[in-house]
Design an enzyme around this catalytic site. Structure first.
Site, PDB file in Angstrom:
ATOM      1  N   ASN A 102      28.950  34.611  46.574  1.00 59.13           N
ATOM      2  CA  ASN A 102      29.278  33.866  47.789  1.00 59.13           C
ATOM      3  C   ASN A 102      28.170  34.097  48.819  1.00 59.13           C
ATOM      4  OD1 ASN A 102      30.323  33.012  50.241  1.00 59.13           O
ATOM      5  ND2 ASN A 102      32.327  33.962  49.962  1.00 59.13           N
ATOM      6  N   CYS A 112      31.331  30.069  56.231  1.00 57.72           N
ATOM      7  CA  CYS A 112      31.010  29.333  54.995  1.00 57.72           C
ATOM      8  C   CYS A 112      31.044  27.809  55.155  1.00 57.72           C
ATOM      9  CB  CYS A 112      31.971  29.742  53.894  1.00 57.72           C
ATOM     10  SG  CYS A 112      32.164  31.507  53.821  1.00 57.72           S
ATOM     11  N   HIS A 151      32.342  25.150  48.394  1.00 59.91           N
ATOM     12  CA  HIS A 151      31.881  26.488  48.773  1.00 59.91           C
ATOM     13  C   HIS A 151      32.186  27.418  47.596  1.00 59.91           C
ATOM     14  CE1 HIS A 151      31.162  30.214  50.559  1.00 59.91           C
ATOM     15  NE2 HIS A 151      32.429  30.549  50.737  1.00 59.91           N
TER      16      HIS A 151
HETATM   17  N1  ACO Z   1      36.669  46.311  41.023  1.00 56.29           N
HETATM   18  C1  ACO Z   1      37.789  46.807  40.501  1.00 56.29           C
HETATM   19  N2  ACO Z   1      38.958  46.761  41.133  1.00 56.29           N
HETATM   20  C2  ACO Z   1      38.984  46.201  42.353  1.00 56.29           C
HETATM   21  C3  ACO Z   1      37.854  45.669  42.970  1.00 56.29           C
HETATM   22  C4  ACO Z   1      36.645  45.737  42.257  1.00 56.29           C
HETATM   23  N3  ACO Z   1      35.495  45.263  42.734  1.00 56.29           N
HETATM   24  N4  ACO Z   1      38.184  45.175  44.160  1.00 56.29           N
HETATM   25  C5  ACO Z   1      39.502  45.378  44.314  1.00 56.29           C
HETATM   26  N5  ACO Z   1      39.997  46.006  43.221  1.00 56.29           N
HETATM   27  C6  ACO Z   1      41.364  46.423  42.953  1.00 56.29           C
HETATM   28  C7  ACO Z   1      42.190  46.608  44.196  1.00 56.29           C
HETATM   29  O1  ACO Z   1      41.976  47.889  44.745  1.00 56.29           O
HETATM   30  C8  ACO Z   1      43.579  46.421  43.680  1.00 56.29           C
HETATM   31  O2  ACO Z   1      43.985  47.604  43.071  1.00 56.29           O
HETATM   32  P1  ACO Z   1      45.499  48.150  43.237  1.00 56.29           P
HETATM   33  O3  ACO Z   1      46.360  47.078  42.642  1.00 56.29           O
HETATM   34  O4  ACO Z   1      45.482  49.424  42.492  1.00 56.29           O
HETATM   35  O5  ACO Z   1      45.693  48.295  44.712  1.00 56.29           O
HETATM   36  C9  ACO Z   1      43.421  45.393  42.553  1.00 56.29           C
HETATM   37  O6  ACO Z   1      42.023  45.396  42.222  1.00 56.29           O
HETATM   38  C10 ACO Z   1      43.833  43.996  42.942  1.00 56.29           C
HETATM   39  O7  ACO Z   1      43.272  43.711  44.202  1.00 56.29           O
HETATM   40  P2  ACO Z   1      43.473  42.318  44.890  1.00 56.29           P
HETATM   41  O8  ACO Z   1      42.751  42.297  46.201  1.00 56.29           O
HETATM   42  O9  ACO Z   1      44.930  41.948  44.880  1.00 56.29           O
HETATM   43  O10 ACO Z   1      42.717  41.373  43.844  1.00 56.29           O
HETATM   44  P3  ACO Z   1      42.668  39.816  43.802  1.00 56.29           P
HETATM   45  O11 ACO Z   1      43.130  39.335  42.497  1.00 56.29           O
HETATM   46  O12 ACO Z   1      43.288  39.200  45.035  1.00 56.29           O
HETATM   47  O13 ACO Z   1      41.109  39.539  43.870  1.00 56.29           O
HETATM   48  C11 ACO Z   1      39.461  38.894  45.480  1.00 56.29           C
HETATM   49  C12 ACO Z   1      40.378  40.008  44.980  1.00 56.29           C
HETATM   50  C13 ACO Z   1      38.474  38.562  44.399  1.00 56.29           C
HETATM   51  C14 ACO Z   1      38.731  39.390  46.713  1.00 56.29           C
HETATM   52  C15 ACO Z   1      40.315  37.640  45.820  1.00 56.29           C
HETATM   53  O14 ACO Z   1      41.413  38.016  46.614  1.00 56.29           O
HETATM   54  C16 ACO Z   1      39.520  36.588  46.537  1.00 56.29           C
HETATM   55  O15 ACO Z   1      38.592  36.022  46.002  1.00 56.29           O
HETATM   56  N6  ACO Z   1      39.916  36.276  47.774  1.00 56.29           N
HETATM   57  C17 ACO Z   1      39.228  35.292  48.573  1.00 56.29           C
HETATM   58  C18 ACO Z   1      38.014  35.924  49.148  1.00 56.29           C
HETATM   59  C19 ACO Z   1      37.141  34.931  49.782  1.00 56.29           C
HETATM   60  O16 ACO Z   1      37.168  33.768  49.480  1.00 56.29           O
HETATM   61  N7  ACO Z   1      36.357  35.443  50.716  1.00 56.29           N
HETATM   62  C20 ACO Z   1      35.411  34.707  51.386  1.00 56.29           C
HETATM   63  C21 ACO Z   1      35.954  33.565  52.184  1.00 56.29           C
HETATM   64  S1  ACO Z   1      35.270  33.362  53.721  1.00 56.29           S
HETATM   65  C22 ACO Z   1      33.656  33.507  53.531  1.00 56.29           C
HETATM   66  O17 ACO Z   1      33.208  33.231  52.438  1.00 56.29           O
HETATM   67  C23 ACO Z   1      32.786  34.046  54.623  1.00 56.29           C
END
Ligand code: ACO
Length: 328
Positions: free
Chosen positions: A285, A116, A255
């Site tokens: 993203n 990214c 980003h």
């Molecule tokens: N729909 C519904 N529930 C979901 C989904 C979904 N799409 N995805 C995950 N969940 C659930 C999980 O299974 C989990 O359930 P559980 O508690 O029963 O186990 C719950 O939601 C919480 O999951 P988390 O992963 O803790 O959710 P979080 O609040 O951290 O959000 C997210 C997840 C959006 C991915 C966040 O962590 C994030 O944005 N992280 C950064 C990701 C990022 O920036 N990636 C790219 C960077 S590098 C690049 O861009 C190449």
């Protein structure tokens, strides 16, 4: 060779595939809801490239628009850099394919793979070539077809990504331009987001395909924490040498990974949220293409005016990061 002191962006272009995939559409594919995706990420929809549309096709379209915006012809360009983690193939480089597609001369063309942060790394590299007088004008293109490496059965990743391309022409400017550059990387955190197979470590086999190792694997919550710290630190490192405070920056083009990451990073450095340009609700993203397309749209919407100081700020897989201050 003549030394050119100031280098700036003299043309911009974007390309977004036509197909829109909404959160409602995703509800039919995986166990998710529009409400979960919007509240956790800020994303409402993303663009998906056609099956016969590869990264170089999108990159070339964005590049042609950037050239037109700069009122230049392909033969006026001396260097092409494509930032991508979804090249058409390992080699030839996507930049070489773009060179052919846009009808540029036999100029240097290469890809960079820093996820990214790619658009910012690309701008930084091109700037060095121009300010040292080696080349006069460069095309920096960030293009991704993330849908081709997305596991459409994994709800924790498939809701996040989209496809698209943004391009910038860099050249000498009389005033302003790129004022400061800050880049970094931390290979220790490489496992947080990666595409495990397809390279020399795990070449493609029936087993790697069965194990879904050709798709993005991500530790979202860990990445989230790093992202907030990295984006805040990079913003400070790029602005500090110029003596700029948060209030001196007119607009931040970050980003576009997650609105919660951006708001948390803004709070950390005392920047008001209205100074952060957001378009992730439309595109998700798009890795390197995210900040490029965001910059193009911020200009199109009149959010950036002549003389404004803007900050591009990104982090990505690697981990990598980069921030650039530009006076428009
Ligand atoms: N729909 C519904 N529930 C979901 C989904 C979904 N799409 N995805 C995950 N969940 C659930 C999980 O299974 C989990 O359930 P559980 O508690 O029963 O186990 C719950 O939601 C919480 O999951 P988390 O992963 O803790 O959710 P979080 O609040 O951290 O959000 C997210 C997840 C959006 C991915 C966040 O962590 C994030 O944005 N992280 C950064 C990701 C990022 O920036 N990636 C790219 C960077 S590098 C690049 O861009 C190449």
């Amino acid at each position: 060779m003549c030394e050119t002191a100031k280098v700036g962006i003299i043309g911009l272009g974007k390309y977004l595939p036509k197909k829109i995939l909404t959160n409602k559409d995703l509800e039919k594919i995986v166990d998710t809801t529009d409400e979960w995706i919007v509240t956790r990420t800020g994303i409402r929809q993303r663009r998906i490239a056609r099956e016969d549309e590869a990264t170089s096709d999108m990159a070339a379209e964005a590049a042609k628009k950037a050239l037109a915006d700069a009122k230049l012809k392909p033969e006026d360009i001396d260097l092409i850099i494509v930032a991508t983690i979804t090249p058409d193939m390992f080699f030839p480089a996507t930049a070489c394919l773009v060179q052919e597609k846009i009808g540029a001369r036999q100029i240097p063309a290469f890809d960079i793979s820093v996820a990214c942060s790619g658009f910012i790394y690309g701008l930084a590299i091109a700037k060095q070539f121009i300010s040292s007088g080696v080349y006069k004008r460069a095309l920096v293109i960030a293009a991704e077809k993330l849908s081709s490496i997305t596991d459409w059965s994994d709800r924790s990743t498939c809701v996040l990504f989209g496809d698209g391309a943004g391009a910038a022409v860099l050249g000498p400017v009389e005033r302003g331009g790129i004022l400061s550059i800050y880049l970094g990387a931390d290979g220790k955190q490489g496992d947080l987001i990666k595409l495990p197979a397809g390279g020399s470590r795990i070449p493609a086999t029936a087993k790697s395909i069965e194990g879904k190792l050709h798709f993005i694997k991500m530790n979202g919550s860990e990445l989230f924490k790093h992202a907030v710290r990295i984006m805040a630190d990079a913003a400070l490192e790029a602005t500090r040498p110029l003596g700029l405070k948060a209030e001196d920056v007119h607009l931040v083009i970050p980003h576009q990974a997650n609105v919660r990451i951006l708001n948390a990073a803004a709070k950390r450095i005392g920047l008001s949220e209205d100074k952060i340009y957001l378009n992730l609700e439309k595109y998700g993203n798009m890795s390197a293409a995210s900040s490029a397309v965001a910059l193009v749209e911020a200009v199109e919407e009149g959010r950036i005016r002549k003389g404004d100081k803007i900050l591009l700020d990104a982090f990505g897989g690697g981990l990598t990061w980069g921030a650039i201050v530009i006076e428009w």
